[in-house]
Write a protein that holds these residues in place. Sequence first.
Motif, PDB file in Angstrom:
ATOM      1  N   UNK A  79       5.459 -10.127 -14.649  1.00  0.00           N
ATOM      2  CA  UNK A  79       4.255  -9.391 -15.043  1.00  0.00           C
ATOM      3  C   UNK A  79       4.298  -9.004 -16.521  1.00  0.00           C
ATOM      4  N   UNK A  80       3.262  -9.384 -17.239  1.00  0.00           N
ATOM      5  CA  UNK A  80       3.016  -8.921 -18.605  1.00  0.00           C
ATOM      6  C   UNK A  80       4.225  -9.033 -19.529  1.00  0.00           C
ATOM      7  N   UNK A  81       4.877 -10.186 -19.529  1.00  0.00           N
ATOM      8  CA  UNK A  81       5.933 -10.419 -20.505  1.00  0.00           C
ATOM      9  C   UNK A  81       5.324 -10.425 -21.905  1.00  0.00           C
ATOM     10  N   UNK A  85       1.775 -18.003 -10.710  1.00  0.00           N
ATOM     11  CA  UNK A  85       0.911 -17.328 -11.684  1.00  0.00           C
ATOM     12  C   UNK A  85       1.745 -16.873 -12.864  1.00  0.00           C
ATOM     13  N   UNK A  86       1.319 -17.271 -14.073  1.00  0.00           N
ATOM     14  CA  UNK A  86       1.965 -16.804 -15.304  1.00  0.00           C
ATOM     15  C   UNK A  86       0.968 -15.959 -16.073  1.00  0.00           C
ATOM     16  N   UNK A  87       1.433 -14.871 -16.649  1.00  0.00           N
ATOM     17  CA  UNK A  87       0.559 -13.986 -17.411  1.00  0.00           C
ATOM     18  C   UNK A  87       0.367 -14.534 -18.822  1.00  0.00           C
ATOM     19  N   UNK A 128       0.532 -31.585 -15.666  1.00  0.00           N
ATOM     20  CA  UNK A 128       1.245 -32.290 -14.611  1.00  0.00           C
ATOM     21  C   UNK A 128       2.098 -31.392 -13.745  1.00  0.00           C
ATOM     22  N   UNK A 129       2.179 -30.106 -14.099  1.00  0.00           N
ATOM     23  CA  UNK A 129       2.940 -29.172 -13.270  1.00  0.00           C
ATOM     24  C   UNK A 129       2.230 -28.971 -11.935  1.00  0.00           C
ATOM     25  N   UNK A 130       2.943 -28.418 -11.003  1.00  0.00           N
ATOM     26  CA  UNK A 130       2.393 -28.262  -9.657  1.00  0.00           C
ATOM     27  C   UNK A 130       1.874 -26.849  -9.448  1.00  0.00           C
ATOM     28  N   UNK A 131       0.556 -26.674  -9.543  1.00  0.00           N
ATOM     29  CA  UNK A 131      -0.147 -25.450  -9.188  1.00  0.00           C
ATOM     30  C   UNK A 131       0.341 -24.225  -9.980  1.00  0.00           C
ATOM     31  N   UNK A 132       0.273 -24.314 -11.305  1.00  0.00           N
ATOM     32  CA  UNK A 132       0.467 -23.153 -12.158  1.00  0.00           C
ATOM     33  C   UNK A 132      -0.907 -22.600 -12.499  1.00  0.00           C
ATOM     34  N   UNK A 133      -1.094 -21.289 -12.322  1.00  0.00           N
ATOM     35  CA  UNK A 133      -2.353 -20.655 -12.681  1.00  0.00           C
ATOM     36  C   UNK A 133      -2.104 -19.604 -13.760  1.00  0.00           C
ATOM     37  N   UNK A 134      -3.162 -19.284 -14.501  1.00  0.00           N
ATOM     38  CA  UNK A 134      -3.077 -18.305 -15.583  1.00  0.00           C
ATOM     39  C   UNK A 134      -3.614 -16.967 -15.106  1.00  0.00           C
ATOM     40  N   UNK A 135      -2.859 -15.916 -15.413  1.00  0.00           N
ATOM     41  CA  UNK A 135      -3.220 -14.554 -15.027  1.00  0.00           C
ATOM     42  C   UNK A 135      -3.543 -13.761 -16.292  1.00  0.00           C
ATOM     43  N   UNK A 136      -4.759 -13.237 -16.382  1.00  0.00           N
ATOM     44  CA  UNK A 136      -5.150 -12.401 -17.509  1.00  0.00           C
ATOM     45  C   UNK A 136      -5.370 -10.964 -17.039  1.00  0.00           C
ATOM     46  N   UNK A 137      -5.141 -10.014 -17.937  1.00  0.00           N
ATOM     47  CA  UNK A 137      -5.347  -8.598 -17.642  1.00  0.00           C
ATOM     48  C   UNK A 137      -6.257  -8.009 -18.713  1.00  0.00           C
ATOM     49  N   UNK A 138      -7.560  -8.229 -18.585  1.00  0.00           N
ATOM     50  CA  UNK A 138      -8.483  -7.825 -19.654  1.00  0.00           C
ATOM     51  C   UNK A 138      -8.854  -6.335 -19.546  1.00  0.00           C
ATOM     52  N   UNK A 139      -8.515  -5.587 -20.571  1.00  0.00           N
ATOM     53  CA  UNK A 139      -8.857  -4.168 -20.658  1.00  0.00           C
ATOM     54  C   UNK A 139      -9.459  -3.891 -22.035  1.00  0.00           C
ATOM     55  N   UNK A 140     -10.556  -3.159 -22.067  1.00  0.00           N
ATOM     56  CA  UNK A 140     -10.995  -2.557 -23.323  1.00  0.00           C
ATOM     57  C   UNK A 140     -10.184  -1.290 -23.615  1.00  0.00           C
ATOM     58  N   UNK A 141      -9.579  -0.743 -22.575  1.00  0.00           N
ATOM     59  CA  UNK A 141      -8.985   0.588 -22.636  1.00  0.00           C
ATOM     60  C   UNK A 141      -7.894   0.732 -23.688  1.00  0.00           C
ATOM     61  N   UNK A 142      -7.183  -0.349 -23.983  1.00  0.00           N
ATOM     62  CA  UNK A 142      -6.023  -0.233 -24.862  1.00  0.00           C
ATOM     63  C   UNK A 142      -6.235  -0.953 -26.183  1.00  0.00           C
TER      64      UNK A 142
END
Length: 675
Positions: free
Chosen positions: A337-339, A375-377, A392-406
């Motif tokens: 998470x969030x590296x 899921x990779x952040x 060509x990787x097997x089922x890697x998805x991108x995880x975003x954490x969109x905040x205006x707060x910070x």
Amino acid sequence: MLDSHSPSASSQLLGVNKEADSVRESYLEGQETFPGAPKSKASSSRYSRRKIIAAVVIIVVIVIFLAVFLPVLFVVIRKRNGSHSGSGGSGVPNPSSPSGAITGGDGSVIKLDNGTTFTYRNPFGGFWVQDPGDPFSNNAQPNSWTPPLNTSWQWGKDRVYGVNLGGLFVLEPFISPLLFQKYPDARDEYTLSQAMMADQANGGLNQLEDHYNTFITEQDIAEIAGAGLNFLRIPLAFWAIETWEGEPYLAKTSWKYFLRVLEWARKYGLRVCLDLHAVPGSQNGLNHSGRLSPVNFLAGNMGLANAQRTLYYLRVITEFISQPEYRDLIPIFGIVNEALVGIIGVDSITSFYLEAHDMMRNITGLGEGHGPYIAIHDGFQPQTIWYNFLQGSDRIMLDQHPYFSFGGPQTAPIGIVGDQGIPGGVWPLNACNNWGPSTNASRANVGVVIAGEFTATPNDCGFWLLGVGSNSDNPVCPEFDAWESYNDTMKQGIQNFVSASMDAFGDWFFWTWKVGPTQAGRVEAPLWSYKLGLENGWVPKDPRTAFGMCASLGSSTENFNNTFQPWQTGTPSSIPASSTSSFPWPPTTMSGASVPISLLPTYTDTAPIITLPPATFTVAPSSITAPADGWFNTQDTEGGITTVDGCPYPSEYDGIFTVVPTAPCTGPGSVSTAS
């Protein structure tokens, strides 16, 4: 399948009975029911005989139909609604239902372990399933538009409407403020655990187990399903698996309660995204990584050793969740998470992700149905850097954490009518324009994209949101935090912002389901609680209503055509050798290290393997439960990670050498300058 309470079932049965009655009456009364019947006496006689024969045939067919169809229908209905008393489909009584039913929908009553009951409310056609004799049943469905757990999820067609269980197994001060207020010197779970251990008179570390046991209940999970949601994202920490000497965390205990949440998720038909939220050494230095500290995962002098240990924990978890009993329930695994990629470096994190991918797919095999999506952040980097990531990787998805707060002070009001003629001020359109185009572009250039975290506020208001003792000085915070006095425009403005965010993301998880009260007895970070928003009118009652919000505001967002590359959704492929050679493991350099990577401390794989224990079920037959033993691939026999005998190691969280090494330490007899 017809439901006994649905109009379609009753009308079809009623139609059959009416037809039978009509034919019967026509036959007995000698009426000419067929148009164009002949009028002569002879032809009328012949016609009457034909009519009688036809009527008899019809009656026989109907009688046979009713004799066969109705019993089947009622058996199916009874099975679906659990109307049989005292036992489930396996014949094992279900104590969690006052009637003994194994399934039920809106209005059914659930009995909790403590003997209390609640009524399941689900206006969206969802139904729960719980058969004590078949605890791995995947027949439940959270709502009519989400496929049951026993049916494949189709990315681009099925949408993630999810919520996080933040603060449950990885503590955060603003989510569980009472625990931190009790120990004023605690700043993170590391120091909180130390303070609790020193306070044996008040329960010591067992206070954390009390939190696991009470913060999220079965009724919470039922309410999540009843809110039209279909996914849980569950943050978990490495200490759910084990702790090493010097780590004060409560070891292994949260795993037991994680398994309990999985049982509830299965019961109500919710899929799970498991997120490894805290790894050894801290991947981001923030309080929700376990300890406020410098980044020492893939950075600093302990960066390589901590990464090795993290890969081992990913391996252990992958072995567990890839078992047939769990793989349909947990189709996504967020591996770190969030590296903070800005500190770690893109090349180093890519080397780690490639190593993790290959290790996991060697366990699971390739293609849809073989283990979870990975899921990779995005590391809070521009998503363009992830375009064409490890093709060509097997089922890697991108995880975003969109905040205006910070992103700096946000003072624009939300409780006013904006230029688009709806409450929310500038914020609904800002959400659409800032997040919609980038999300769709990432789907086209990376693959499946989820918003693993977002929230209902555009600012940093909320008690201890910024950490223990830190509250925002934003002048709008008093208005945003006073949720009990929101007027209708304020509530609708927040809801429009939430809906616009949902529409922009497409597949999303709100952060978070629940925020606990402070010592003052009230929730003081209100816009981070989905539950509170549902109850008070600033979160949509039906998440589907968010669809089309951005288009209605005139946003420039273009819809993704929902067509992914085959390898992105499970058609076996391979990563080109050029990528493999470009990102070796271990990486060639380590950010923030004071010596070359060849001299950094490392671990060895000579320890016994950790196997995570599966849930236990006292009444289910062993033929059903025995296959789940915590380890999917029996060919995976490499040992577990441990220290090298005779080698010194600095603290995992600061990496400060007592003596700077000048040669690799490989154990007794090796050259070492450490004292």
